[in-house]
Scaffold this active site. Structure first.
Site: not given
Length: 463
Positions: A80, A260, A266, A431
């Site tokens: 994933e 996952c 999220r 970020k």
């Protein structure tokens, strides 16, 4: 316009057409598969064009003791995560095309300076051949399934009876007044129709206490995060708690990789594009649906793990929202999974084991295929470790360098406001500069996932 079986079939066919490198050895190794599909709707022709833009396989993670400070190793190689990272690589190239004046199959200009939006006719869905590890994979087994642990002794039955344990089920309940009781994180309910039913209720509770030991849960290898609630590890349905954040097991030592189930939850709030791409996007990108292949599956557990845990989050910045995907299951099974491998296995092949390699394929113009093992390109020798030759094309540092190329090709007058007038050098800097994304992440942590394990800052200071 499309069905779960159609999506699964497209993914399996695509996998079968890939080269043999990185695939499991038939009858001895198994793996999992995940993919991201781009759907392009044509209202005029009442059709939907379905394209696999990223596909991944893998089951491994590396321990925190061997994580790299250079961003050049894949910490999490579950299928994933591989599929999602490959899709980010695809989106990075599509955005590069848009920004540099070329045609893009995904993006169109937004309404704000330096911002882009996904075209209205385009959406993305996620496929995984197996129920995601972690919370989504915890649910009661059917009576005809093999029990992962032995029944407990009669003395243990009596002890749980004394404690007043109740039975859990994944089935519909009758419609009349009930009292809810929590065992672990499962909700049990019992009738309250009057004092005259006291004897019947006691007998029923005794039966339920016995049943809670005889029935069992599908287990997950993902462990509860440190400093939070833990699993009871009691027999039967009392083995796990549900709704908790979990870390994937690693090779030899613990990891910092969330399950996952947790990552999909999220992405349902922050989008799956990540912090870097969010600089350029007017809105996050969410999966419209999650399709699971044929396997042990519980729709209730999927809803709990992916949707319910974050449904109450509020105070998100403009553009962000709780975005629960549609959840579907296919009747088609992945032929390289553990079940099929067991059927094909012969004694002479030795022990069945998960495939050590992870495959990443994405719809990019150069080097679409990337095969890794232990977080590095498969087959690299020790003397090239730490060099670009050893890096996966979906590693943090490679995706960061792709982003820097995107910034470099952007005209100064069209640079997103979040990138203007700032001294940004490292991966961490870029970020953190994605303000709305970080604000949304803060709200998600405060309201839903306060125990989320984040990578230490020193591992994100590369450039």
């Amino acid at each position: 316009m499309w069905s779960a079986d159609e999506i699964a079939s497209l993914c399996y066919d695509h996998f079968n057409k890939l080269p043999k490198r990185g695939k499991p050895e038939e009858g001895r190794e198994w793996t999992l598969l995940a993919a991201v599909l781009q759907l392009t709707h044509s209202p005029e022709h009442k059709t939907v064009h379905k394209q696999i833009v990223s596909l991944g396989t893998g089951t491994k993670c590396i321990g925190k003791s061997v994580m790299s400070m250079n961003g050049d190793i894949l910490n999490d190689s579950h299928a994933e995560v591989i599929a999602r990272r490959g899709c980010v690589r695809y989106l990075m190239e599509q955005l590069y095309r848009a920004v540099s004046g070329q045609s893009s199959a995904v993006f169109q200009p937004g309404t704000e300076k330096g911002q882009w939006m996904v075209k209205p006719e385009v959406s993305f869905l996620f496929f995984t051949s197996q129920t995601p590890c972690g919370d989504a994979s915890i649910f009661p087994m059917n009576c005809n399934e093999v029990q992962p642990c032995k029944f407990v002794k009669e003395t243990q039955n009596k002890e749980l009876e004394r404690r007043g344990s109740k039975r859990t089920a994944d089935s519909d309940l009758e419609e009349h007044p009930r009292i809810k009781t929590r065992v672990g994180h499962f909700i049990f309910e019992k009738s309250v129709d009057g004092e005259e039913q006291k004897s019947t209720t006691e007998n029923k509770e005794r039966s339920q206490s016995e049943d809670i030991l005889k029935r069992d849960l599908h287990r997950t290898g993902a462990k509860c995060v440190p400093d939070g609630p833990t699993d009871p590890l009691q027999p039967g349905l009392l083995y796990h708690n549900t709704g908790l954040l979990r870390l994937k097991p690693g090779r030899g030592d613990s990891t910092l990789s969330l399950s996952c189930s947790d990552k999909l939850a999220r992405w349902g709030v922050l989008g799956f594009q990540g912090a870097l791409l969010s600089h350029y996007l007017q809105k996050p990108i969410y999966f419209s649906a999650v399709v699971v292949g044929k396997c042990s599956y519980s729709h209730q557990a999927m809803v709990r793990a992916l949707n319910t845990r974050c449904a109450h989050v509020t105070g998100l910045p403009s553009g962000f929202s709780t975005h629960p995907p549609k959840l579907l299951q296919s009747c088609l099974e992945f032929t390289c999974n553990h079940t099929h491998t067991e059927v094909q296995h012969t004694h002479a092949q030795g022990k069945i084991s998960p495939c050590g390699a992870a495959i990443s394929w994405c719809a990019v113009s150069q080097q679409p295929l990337d095969v890794t093992a232990n977080g590095y390109k498969q087959g690299v020798t020790k003397n090239v470790l730490g060099t670009p030759k050893a890096r996966s094309l979906i590693s943090k540092v490679e995706l960061f360098h792709s982003f820097l190329k995107l910034v470099a090709v952007t005209e100064q007058t069209q640079l997103p406001e979040s990138l203007c007038g700032k001294e940004l050098r490292t991966y961490w800097d870029y970020k953190q500069a994605a303000g709305p994304y970080q604000q949304a992440w803060t709200q998600l942590q405060l309201q839903a996932f306060p125990l989320w394990c984040r990578s230490p800052r020193e591992l994100l200071l590369f450039h």
